[in-house]
Structures are given as structure tokens and as C-alpha cells.
Design an enzyme around this catalytic site. Structure first.
Site, PDB file in Angstrom:
ATOM      1  N   HIS A  87       0.825  -1.223   0.000  1.00 39.29           N
ATOM      2  CA  HIS A  87       0.000   0.000   0.000  1.00 39.29           C
ATOM      3  C   HIS A  87       0.858   1.273   0.000  1.00 39.29           C
ATOM      4  CE1 HIS A  87      -3.693  -2.287   0.618  1.00 39.29           C
ATOM      5  NE2 HIS A  87      -3.052  -2.982   1.539  1.00 39.29           N
ATOM      6  N   ASN A 160     -10.231  -3.192   1.843  1.00 38.68           N
ATOM      7  CA  ASN A 160      -9.860  -3.255   0.426  1.00 38.68           C
ATOM      8  C   ASN A 160     -11.096  -3.076  -0.437  1.00 38.68           C
ATOM      9  OD1 ASN A 160      -7.111  -3.787   0.884  1.00 38.68           O
ATOM     10  ND2 ASN A 160      -7.384  -5.989   0.877  1.00 38.68           N
ATOM     11  N   PHE A 173       1.615 -13.964   5.295  1.00 37.02           N
ATOM     12  CA  PHE A 173       1.780 -12.627   4.714  1.00 37.02           C
ATOM     13  C   PHE A 173       3.131 -12.434   4.038  1.00 37.02           C
ATOM     14  CE2 PHE A 173      -1.869 -10.327   6.734  1.00 37.02           C
ATOM     15  CZ  PHE A 173      -2.221  -9.587   5.627  1.00 37.02           C
TER      16      PHE A 173
END
Length: 732
Positions: A87, A160, A173
Site C-alpha cells: 500500500h 480493500n 503474509f
């Protein structure tokens, strides 16, 4: 009494009052009365020369003792803080959150139940994979994070534009992001998933199957941040005043509808205008076309947690809306642009762990890991005192015994910094005083690295997604896979992915195999259950009403243009709160037919392209059309807009020009004073006195020229043009 005063102050200050006044403490205005100083306030005599050993004829070495120069260079060297790992590329705006109907049966959180409040918010949109220097329009998931500055503390809803995720457990992740980021040996590719490592990960993690279907859909190439749905993704909980708990997913749907770019358009915009989405958001707010979203939840009573054939705590699954409808009860509006990008958009920091009383967590394993990870990340990026930065600071009182650390802002008076203390100071709050108390959930089980049985089913909802898509969306998904896998050089990767698609639909797998060179599977790996669900296809969200508000309309002119048609188009578009852009052969005055009027275009044909607008209009004029007919770029404007399925309008002599550019018998044009629409191409050959009215009613079936043209724009794209294969017959 204090609550009454606070509400009165809020009413006087307006929806932005609390946070605006708070930020005003840190805001400075630059003027010609100011003088240059150091950060410690001493005025500087020069900003041009480092202190050095020098004479009239010889330049000597610079001196380390110069404090002014050292400070300037040090500050320059440290202007950049570490990028977000994901991001990194973002844009944001301030806004307000209003509750329209209180869901007090679900929660006692005032931010979600108090209909008299206007809660200030800051929203940050972002791509996931690219660096800060990447383009806005790449195929990617988009972040949609909201910071609510509530009177009970900050609540961060970190979401999102896609409701599911690639992994079920946060421990994965690092792997999913490493695989999606540029490959480590050559740092390629930037901001896209079209490479071997990404798709190798997708195949080896069947839990990602549902998510990559969403990521290959039009959701991953939004037309605008303002035209994206938002989802909290994870399963949260709400607690009501009776102590009853519901599992919830947060959903926010734009009133403008959910719309996308077409892929060729997204590719070109990445080079032509890498800041397309940033500019679009800023432009809309500056023009007071404030973006709005309906805000709601899907809610499941705690007693019903296990009544579904999927685990409601699994972030790779949606809650189908035919089983769990969305309950909309609030409105989110963005209405103020940032004053400075770095201090507000770049330094804002979100944590999924930031909730207020009445809102809680579930045992969603992805959420559990995010609650740890996000807080840790902000410390790494911004330092231990990151929550004291103005954009992150709550509007409610903050008091505790946390002390010191890098870049501490708060000055706390007193002689104690611990609790309990002899003054009984800063003692913990009671529930009646608004303390956050965790829900007393009974927990039992084994300590092990394992997942529940329902977490192990990975294909049913991927099939549900595919089955629900319209034919247009299915075509785009096929093309997306064809593009992505065509960029994978390793045959093992794309051949295995073709087999994975056979787990979803044999037709999808076969078509993609033919495009990318894999072996077409002979049969489906598993049967498709055939089920569909509402709320998944983007075409279900056209917008609350037909509107062209904030849509960009290019008006193409040249010397000798028809001023009547031009003025009518510009006036009607502006009245409907669209944004007209005049495009000409040069960025200097262009004269009308008869030479009585002139216009200075916003851009010239080479400086701007049809990809940057939603529709084009061409007024007539004999000389103007003669010029445009000999200009290849002007012709390309029309063909490209047609290929991208955009509305095209033309009057007078421009009708023949448009007809010649498109040159398809299936697309018909006007031969009279009547407005005529064919595949989103709206024409009127002969202009009658009342044929071009400024006041336009945008509705299906209207007969006026601008009514037809604006309705075509409001539909975003003419999908029939694509379904009938017309867009592929025009070179663009």
C-alpha cells in the site's frame, strides 16, 4: 453538561470542526512577511552558500561547522520515511460519517448508533504492490482504509475494494507479498502480478483460488477510487447494550456505482497519466462533486456461527448476500482535500487493532495477525510516538503513563509516571465511564498448528464467483488470465495454472490454455455446482440514479467550429456537474465559424488522450471538420473512445466525421433534426433551435440530443459494442 457543550460546539464548527481545529494547531501559512529560520528558530542570512574557506579568486573547502547548511542537508536527506511494504502508493481525503438509522440492536458504539453525530474521518486509497513511484491504474487490489476520529477514540477500518484475501492465516503474509512483489534477482516487474513467482504461489496455495478470480476481474482496474466498493475483509464483532454479540463484515458501496477501466485503457493510462486516480479524487472534491458511499454490515448472531457450509472466520470467503444480506445504515462522504500530502496522506497510519467500545475482534486468524503486524509496522515507519502525529492524533482526550521515545511531542506535568500512585491519578476507567472491556468469550481447544475442516475447502466460492459474472465480465477475466500467464516464461507455471482453472470451469480453463500455450484439460477437475449469488457482479451496481456528475467530457474543436453546439455542450455538461475539457490542435486560441468567438483549449490532441476522459463530443463546423478529417490524432481520439466503449456525441458536419472514423455499417447515424443513438454513438445532423437545451433530464428513453448523450455517459460503457464484437473491428 460536557456532552451538551461538545455537541453544541460540533454544531457550530460543522462536521469537520473537531479535527480541523485540532490540525490548525500544527498548520502554518507562508507569507512575504516571514523570514527564513532554522528548525530551532534562528534566522538564516543565506540559503545559497555553504560556509566555506574562500577569497575573491579562490573557492576553498566547505566547513563542517556550518549549522545552517548541516541542518538543511540533514533534513533533505531524511525527507523520506520508509515506504510501506504494501500500500505504498496512495491518495487520501477528509470527510464525514453520518448514521442515518441506528443499528442499536447490533452495537452500542456511538459512532455507529448516534444519529445526531457527524464523525470526522480520513480515508486513504492505495494500490497494494507498487512502490510510491508506480502508476495508479495497474491491475491490483486497492486499499480502502478509514480512520474515524470518534469521541471515544480512533477507530481504524482497514479494508480493500475486494471482500476476500489470498491467504487464511497471517503467518503467510511474508510469502504472498514476496511472491507478488518484483522478483528478487532483477527487481522486475514493478506493480503487477504478471510474473512467474506470483502465479507459482497461487497454484501452490489453493486457498488463494477464490481471491485470484476477483483479482483478475474488473474490480482490479477501477475507473476511480470514487467508484469502488469497500470491504473490511475480516470478520469483526459488534456488541450491543444487552451483551449480545454478532459477527459482522463491513461493506461500503459508492452512490456513483461500481465501475472499471477497460484493460487497454488502464495500460495506456499507466504511461500517459500515472497519477490518474489521484487527480480524479482531488478534482472531484475541488469541484464539490463529493464522493459518497452507503455504509453497512452483514451480521450473523453468535448462535448461528456454525450454520453455514463455510467458516465465517475465513477471510478467503464471502458471506453470500442471499444468505446474509447487507444492512445499510450510514453514509460516508469525502469533502476536503489534504493541505499537505506528506504530513497527512503519507504519515497517516492505520491499525486493525484500533477499535472503540461496542466493536471487537473475532478469531479470524488473518485478523489476529494483522492486529500485531500493523502496529509493529507503524513503529518501524514512524517511530514509537507515531500516534502523536497530528493526522493520527485522536480528537478525544489522551492520558496515560507512556513516556519518552523518539520524537515525543507531549509534555506531561506532574511528579509521577506510574500507576497506582499516591495521588490516585490517571486511574483506569469503569465501564460506565466508557472503558473498553473485552467480550468474555469461552475458549477451548488444543494448542496446535492446524485449521478447521471448513477452512480446507477452497474451490466452491471461486466457482460461485465465476458463475455469477455477466458475459462481459467473464470475457474480461479470460483476457486477464491470457495477459497475466502470457508474461510467465516458465511453462511449469502457466501449464499448472491452466489445470487450476479446470477446478473452477472447464470452459474457462480451455480458452485460457489456447491463449497461453498450455495443454487444454480434457475434463473438469471437479464439477461446477452452478450456484450464483447477488452482490458480486459489478453490473449490479450502476449507481443510485443516472448521472454524469464528475464525469470528464472532451469537446474536440478546430478553427471554424460551430459555436452554438459548442456553447450548448459546455453549458449543459457544466450544469450537470460534469467536467468539460476543450481539446484542440493547439493550446492557443481557436476561432469559431464566422470569427466572432474564440476558445483557448485546455489541451491539444497530442498532450491529452481519450483515455483520460469518459466521453467525447464534437460540434460541427465545415472548416473545423475539414481540419479534423486530415488530423490522424483527432481520428484516433474517436476510434480509441469507440474501442474503449465510451459515449461519443456529434452534431452537424461532425456526424460524417465520426461515421467515417468508425466506418462500421452496424453503427448508424442521424440524417435529420432528430437525435439518434446507436451503440452509444449519439448524433444529430441538423440542429433545430430547441434541440440543444442546457437543462437536461438524464433518463432512459428521452428524445433530446443531450438527454440521449448524457444517458449514454451515465451508463459508463456501451457493453453491447463489445458483446457484438464492434470494438475489435476498429484500430485503436
Amino acid at each position: 453538561m460536557s456532552n451538551i457543550v461538545a455537541k453544541a460546539q460540533q454544531a457550530v464548527m460543522g462536521s469537520q470542526g473537531d479535527k480541523s481545529n485540532d490540525l490548525a494547531k500544527e498548520t502554518k501559512e507562508i507569507s512575504d512577511k516571514d523570514r527564513l529560520t532554522t528548525d530551532y528558530g534562528v534566522k538564516q542570512s543565506s540559503a545559497d552558500d555553504w560556509l566555506k574557506v574562500t577569497s575573491q579568486d579562490k573557492q576553498g573547502p566547505a566547513l563542517l561547522e556550518d549549522p545552517f547548511a548541516r541542518e538543511r542537508i540533514m533534513r533533505f536527506d531524511h525527507e523520506r520515511i520508509p515506504e510501506r511494504v504494501v500500500h505504498a502508493r496512495g491518495a487520501g481525503a477528509f470527510g464525514t460519517f453520518r448514521v442515518l438509522e441506528s443499528p442499536s440492536d447490533l452495537t452500542f458504539a456511538p459512532v455507529l448508533t448516534d444519529t445526531s453525530r457527524e464523525t470526522p474521518v480520513f480515508v486513504r486509497f492505495s494500490t497494494v504492490l507498487g512502490s510510491r513511484g508506480s502508476a495508479d491504474t495497474v491491475r491490483d487490489v486497492r486499499g480502502f482504509a478509514i480512520k474515524f476520529y470518534t469521541q471515544e477514540g480512533n477507530w481504524d477500518l482497514v479494508g480493500n475494494n475486494i471482500p476476500v484475501f489470498f491467504i487464511q492465516d497471517a503467518i503467510k503474509f511474508p510469502d504472498v507479498i514476496h511472491a507478488a512483489k518484483p522478483e528478487p534477482h532483477n527487481e522486475v516487474p514493478q506493480a503487477q502480478t504478471a510474473h512467474n513467482n506470483f502465479w507459482d504461489f497461487q497454484f501452490n496455495h489453493t486457498e488463494a483460488t477464490h481471491m485470484f478470480m476477483w483479482a483478475m476481474s474488473d474490480r482490479a482496474t477501477p475507473r476511480s477510487y470514487r467508484m469502488m466498493q469497500g470491504f473490511g475483509v475480516n470478520t469483526f464483532t459488534l456488541l450491543n447494550a444487552k451483551g449480545e454479540r454478532h459477527f459482522v463484515k463491513f461493506v461500503y458501496t459508492p452512490t456513483l456505482g461500481v465501475h472499471s477501466l477497460v484493460w487497454d485503457e488502464a495500460l495506456k493510462l499507466a504511461g500517459q497519466d500515472p497519477d490518474f486516480h489521484r487527480k480524479d479524487l482531488w478534482e472531484a472534491i475541488e469541484n464539490k462533486a463529493f464522493p459518497k458511499w452507503k455504509f453497512g454490515v452483514q451480521a450473523i448472531p453468535e448462535a448461528d456461527e456454525h450454520k453455514f457450509d463455510f467458516d465465517i472466520l475465513d477471510a478467503t470467503k464471502i458471506w453470500p448476500e442471499d444468505l446474509v444480506p447487507v444492512r445499510y445504515f450510514a453514509e460516508l462522504e469525502l469533502n476536503k482535500n489534504p493541505d499537505e500530502f506528506f504530513t497527512q496522506v503519507e504519515q497517516i497510519a492505520f491499525c486493525t487493532s484500533h477499535v472503540v467500545p461496542g466493536i471487537g475482534f473475532s478469531d479470524d486468524p488473518l485478523l489476529q495477525g494483522r492486529n500485531f503486524s500493523y502496529f509493529d509496522t507503524q513503529i518501524s515507519r514512524l517511530g514509537v510516538n507515531w500516534q502523536e502525529l497530528p493526522i493520527n492524533r485522536p480528537v478525544c482526550p489522551v492520558m496515560n503513563f507512556n513516556r519518552d521515545g523518539q520524537l515525543r511531542h507531549t509534555i506531561t506535568r506532574g511528579t509521577v509516571n506510574y500507576y497506582p500512585n499516591r495521588f490516585d491519578a490517571v486511574k483506569p476507567a469503569t465501564v460506565k465511564e466508557g472503558a473498553y472491556v473485552e467480550y468474555a468469550e469461552k475458549v477451548a481447544g488444543l494448542k496446535a498448528r492446524a485449521r478447521s475442516a471448513k477452512f480446507k475447502e477452497h474451490f466452491s466460492q471461486a466457482q460461485l464467483f465465476w458463475n455469477t459474472m455477466s458475459q462481459v465480465e467473464k470475457n474480461h477475466i479470460i483476457n486477464a488470465f491470457a495477459f497475466e500467464l502470457d508474461h510467465c516464461e516458465d511453462p511449469v507455471v502457466y501449464e499448472r495454472m491452466v489445470n487450476r482453472l479446470a477446478d473452477i470451469d472447464i470452459g474457462l480453463a480451455t480458452t485460457v490454455a489456447e491463449m497461453v500455450g498450455g495443454d487444454p484439460p480434457k475434463e473438469a477437475t471437479r464439477p461446477n455446482h452452478g450456484r450464483k449469488a447477488p452482490g458480486i457482479s459489478m453490473l449490479e451496481f450502476p449507481g443510485e440514479k443516472p448521472t454524469i456528475m464528475s464525469r470528464r467530457i472532451a469537446i474536440l474543436i478546430a478553427d471554424g467550429y460551430d459555436p452554438v453546439a459548442y456553447n450548448a455542450a459546455y453549458g449543459a455538461a457544466s450544469a450537470a456537474m460534469a467536467v468539460p475539457f476543450v481539446i484542440g490542435p493547439r493550446r492557443a486560441k481557436v476561432m469559431s465559424a464566422g470569427g466572432l468567438h474564440s476558445v483557448t483549449p485546455h489541451h491539444h490532441f497530442e498532450g491529452y488522450r481519450s483515455t483520460m476522459v469518459d466521453a467525447i463530443f464534437i460540434p460541427g463546423g465545415v472548416d473545423a471538420i475539414r481540419t479534423l478529417s486530415t488530423n490522424g490524432r483527432a481520428q484516433h481520439w474517436v476510434r480509441e473512445a469507440f474501442g474503449h466503449l465510451k459515449a461519443i456525441g456529434a452534431t452537424g458536419e461532425a456526424v460524417d466525421f465520426v461515421n467515417k472514423c468508425i466506418a462500421l455499417p452496424a453503427v448508424t447515424v442521424s440524417d435529420s433534426e432528430e437525435a439518434h443513438e446507436s451503440y452509444g454513438v449519439v448524433t444529430m445532423r441538423h440542429i433545430k433551435p430547441d434541440g440543444l437545451r442546457d437543462a437536461v433530464n438524464i433518463a432512459k428513453g428521452c428524445t433530446g440530443f443531450f438527454e440521449k448523450f448524457f444517458y449514454a455517459i451515465s451508463q459508463h460503457r456501451n457493453w453491447d459494442r463489445e458483446l457484438d464484437g464492434l470494438h475489435a473491428q476498429v484500430a485503436y
